[in-house]
Design a protein around this motif. Structure first.
Motif, short mmCIF file in Angstrom:
data_model
loop_
_atom_site.label_atom_id
_atom_site.label_comp_id
_atom_site.label_asym_id
_atom_site.label_seq_id
_atom_site.Cartn_x
_atom_site.Cartn_y
_atom_site.Cartn_z
N ASN A 265 1.31 9.98 -5.64
CA ASN A 265 2.14 9.04 -5.07
C ASN A 265 3.26 9.69 -3.82
O ASN A 265 4.25 9.17 -4.06
N ALA B 116 3.35 8.85 1.90
CA ALA B 116 3.70 7.61 2.51
C ALA B 116 3.00 6.84 3.61
O ALA B 116 2.61 5.83 3.57
N GLY C 70 0.17 5.07 2.24
CA GLY C 70 0.74 3.79 1.69
C GLY C 70 0.10 3.46 0.26
O GLY C 70 -0.63 4.33 -0.51
N GLU C 71 0.06 2.33 -0.24
CA GLU C 71 -0.44 1.81 -1.43
C GLU C 71 -1.85 1.87 -1.65
O GLU C 71 -2.57 2.49 -2.70
N LEU D 210 4.81 4.39 -4.84
CA LEU D 210 5.00 5.57 -3.81
C LEU D 210 6.54 6.28 -4.19
O LEU D 210 7.22 5.15 -4.76
N VAL E 81 6.96 2.83 1.83
CA VAL E 81 5.67 2.26 2.39
C VAL E 81 5.94 1.36 3.53
O VAL E 81 6.78 0.64 3.40
N SER F 32 -0.57 -6.22 -2.66
CA SER F 32 0.71 -5.37 -2.96
C SER F 32 0.80 -5.03 -4.58
O SER F 32 0.38 -6.03 -5.30
#
Ligand code: SF4
Ligand code: SF4
Length: 190
Positions: A69, A72, A75-76, A93, A100, A173
Motif C-alpha cells: 500500500n 499513491a 491508488g486503491e 494507502l 489517493v 471505494s
C-alpha cells in the motif's frame, strides 16, 4: 578455397557452441513474481513509494521488504490487484506515501511558458515536448500525473487537471472503518 570455407565453417560452429553455452551458463534469472508485481504498478516512476521507480518497489514487495500500500498513483485499484496477486487482504494507502487522488494530467499554459526545459528534465516518462526557448506541451497519453514537473517550473505555468474515470478504472471505494460506539456515562440509558 575449400580449406578456407571449411575453416570458416568450423570457426562459426565453435563460436556458436561457445555462445550457446554462455547463454545457458550465465543466464540472468528474472524474478517472475517481481515481473508480475511490476506489471500491476502504474509505471509513473515518481518515487512516492520511497523507491527510485516502479521496478525497485516491485522487487522490494517480492522480497517482502515493502508493503503493498505504498503506491499513491496506483491508488486503491492497484492495492486490490496486488493483494489479489499475493493472496493478501487489501488495505488503505499508507499515509506516509501520499494520498489517493483522482487521476490527473499536467497541462502547460503555452502562452506563459518561457521554454526553459526544466519540466522536460523533471518528467520521468518523457511526456513533455518542447525545445529551449520554444513552447512546451504535454503529451496527454504519456502523462501519468506524477506532478514532478510542477515544482521546477519557474513561471508556474503547469497545472494538474483531473481526468474523468472511465469504466475500466472505476472501483468500489474501501468501506469506511466501523464507527466507535459512543461510551455513555453510567445510568445514561433511559
Ligand atoms: S508531464 Fe509532468 S505530471 Fe505528466 S508524467 Fe511528466 S512530470 Fe509527471
Ligand atoms: S518548466 Fe515551465 S516555463 Fe519551463 S519549459 Fe516547462 S512549462 Fe515552460
Amino acid at each position: 578455397m575449400l580449406a578456407a570455407i571449411i575453416t570458416l565453417g568450423l570457426l562459426a560452429a565453435v563460436f556458436g557452441l561457445v555462445l550457446g553455452y554462455a547463454a545457458i551458463r550465465f543466464k540472468v534469472e528474472g524474478d517472475p513474481l517481481a515481473d508480475k508485481i511490476n506489471a500491476i504498478l502504474p509505471q509513473t516512476q515518481c518515487g512516492q513509494c520511497g523507491y527510485p521507480g516502479c521496478r525497485p518497489y516491485a522487487e522490494a514487495i517480492a522480497k517482502g521488504e515493502a508493503d503493498i500500500n505504498q503506491c499513491a498513483p496506483g491508488g486503491e485499484a492497484g492495492i486490490v490487484k496486488l493483494a489479489d496477486l499475493l493472496g493478501r487482504d487489501p488495505k488503505p494507502l499508507s499515509e506516509a506515501h501520499g494520498q489517493v487522488k483522482p487521476k490527473m494530467l499536467a497541462v502547460i499554459d503555452e502562452a506563459t511558458c518561457i521554454g526553459c526545459t526544466l519540466c522536460i528534465q523533471a518528467c520521468p516518462v518523457d511526456a513533455i515536448l518542447g525545445a529551449a526557448k520554444q513552447l512546451h506541451t504535454v503529451i496527454a497519453s504519456e502523462c501519468t500525473g506524477c506532478e514532478l514537473c510542477v515544482a521546477p517550473c519557474p513561471v508556474d505555468c503547469i497545472t494538474m487537471e483531473p481526468v474523468k474515470k472511465n469504466i475500466r478504472e472505476w472501483t468500489w471505494s474501501f468501506p469506511e472503518p466501523p464507527q466507535e460506539e459512543p461510551v455513555l456515562p453510567k445510568g445514561a440509558h433511559g
